[in-house]
Design a protein around this motif. Structure first.
Motif, short mmCIF file in Angstrom:
data_model
loop_
_atom_site.label_atom_id
_atom_site.label_comp_id
_atom_site.label_asym_id
_atom_site.label_seq_id
_atom_site.Cartn_x
_atom_site.Cartn_y
_atom_site.Cartn_z
N SER A 100 0.87 -1.18 0.00
CA SER A 100 0.00 0.00 0.00
C SER A 100 0.90 1.22 0.00
N ASP A 101 0.58 2.21 -0.82
CA ASP A 101 1.39 3.43 -0.84
C ASP A 101 1.40 4.12 0.51
N ARG A 102 0.38 3.85 1.33
CA ARG A 102 0.33 4.45 2.67
C ARG A 102 1.49 3.97 3.55
N ALA B 11 6.80 -1.46 -5.33
CA ALA B 11 7.33 -0.70 -4.20
C ALA B 11 8.32 0.37 -4.66
N VAL B 12 9.21 0.01 -5.58
CA VAL B 12 10.21 0.97 -6.07
C VAL B 12 9.53 2.10 -6.83
N ALA B 13 8.55 1.77 -7.66
CA ALA B 13 7.83 2.81 -8.40
C ALA B 13 7.13 3.78 -7.45
N ALA C 274 8.07 7.77 -6.97
CA ALA C 274 7.03 8.79 -7.17
C ALA C 274 6.97 9.76 -6.01
N ARG C 275 7.33 9.29 -4.84
CA ARG C 275 7.30 10.15 -3.65
C ARG C 275 8.66 10.76 -3.33
N GLY C 276 9.67 10.42 -4.10
CA GLY C 276 11.02 10.92 -3.82
C GLY C 276 11.69 10.25 -2.65
N VAL C 277 11.24 9.03 -2.31
CA VAL C 277 11.85 8.28 -1.21
C VAL C 277 13.00 7.44 -1.77
#
Length: 297
Positions: free
Chosen positions: A120-122, A149-151, A155-158
């Protein structure tokens, strides 16, 4: 920090000298919680990372035990209980006559069944780094999970770090395939054998330098020879190992990784972080199992 990876049960059998085929070999045997991903998370918490989360898959057989052990180590576990597979198990054969070097017999069980539906992106809310255990790349479901997970992290800059995890499994997967699957990773933390296998070069310094042309930061873990830090095709630091009398080398690389990533998150440079990793690795080899020691109450 969010760690995604394997949670397994380790059976550590410490013996002295070659095994005696067809008969008994005396050994000291202990059952302990393990798994490269879980070990890294526990060492990161032990090193003072403010919050460490772990996503992994286990079987119903030992789910409650693993959750208790992780929580007691300061980790916030999110364990998916697999309806069909038992928790992974690893027999760690540790030869006390060979500098406590270990050989693994691995039944990955539920650990390699982590899949995109478990993501989950959360999970990335408030996360400053995503770390992936390379064991995830050794199953179809795990590879699909890593891609998702990597994508999401990119996308969030993590930033994303990856430990190749197993030279043996890596050889079966294939070097080109691994390197393609690792696209988007900014920090690679291979062992000596993994770095050399990934490049075809016999010298770990040359291997680390070559890998750092693809990954922004490469830290090659060399055991008793310390660590190498490479960027932009050049080894920029060589860090000495800390002296230790080894009892069990299981999880020493995981200890390094957990300490290294924690230091990075707190603002340390790569060389200082690698020194922290070497210190943690030296502690790890002085006791049985891959988790950090816990103070008795």
């Amino acid at each position: 920090m969010l760690v995604a990876g394997d949670v397994v049960t380790d059976v550590v059998a410490r013996h002295r000298g070659p095994l005696a085929p067809g008969t008994d070999t005396a050994a000291a045997i202990r059952l302990v919680p393990g798994g490269a991903g879980a070990n890294v998370a526990c060492w990161a918490a032990h090193q003072g990372c403010p919050e460490v989360r772990l996503l992994g898959r286990v079987g119903a057989d030992t789910a409650a035990w693993h959750e208790r052990e992780l929580t007691a180590s300061g980790v916030r576990p999110r364990l998916v209980v697999d309806p069909d597979a038992p928790t992974g198990a690893v027999v760690c054969l540790v030869d006390e006559a060979a500098a406590a070097e270990r050989t693994f017999l691995t039944d990955s069980g539920a650990s390699l069944r982590l899949e995109p539906g478990d993501w989950s992106d959360r999970l990335l809310d408030g996360v400053a780094r995503l770390h992936l255990s390379g064991y995830l790349l050794f199953s179809g479901a795990g590879r699909a999970f890593v891609a998702v997970a990597v994508a999401a992290a990119r996308a969030r800059g993590v930033p994303v770090s990856l430990d190749p995890a197993s030279a043996g499994f890596l050889a079966v997967l294939g070097v080109d395939r691994f390197l393609a699957l690792a696209e988007g990773v900014d920090v690679l933390l291979p062992s000596r054998d993994e770095a050399c296998l990934l490049t075809g070069l016999p010298d770990p310094a040359d291997a680390a330098a070559k890998l750092s042309r693809q990954f922004a930061l490469v830290v090659a873990k060399l055991g008793r020879d310390g660590a190498l830090v490479a960027r932009s095709g050049t080894v920029c630091a060589r860090v000495r190992a800390r002296p230790a009398v080894p009892v069990d080398t299981t999880g020493a690389g995981d200890a390094f990784t957990g300490a290294f990533l924690t230091a990075l998150l707190t603002g340390a440079g790569a060389e200082t972080a690698a020194a922290d990793g070497c210190r943690a690795g030296a502690v790890a080899v002085t006791h049985v199992g891959g988790r950090p020691p816990r103070c008795s109450s």
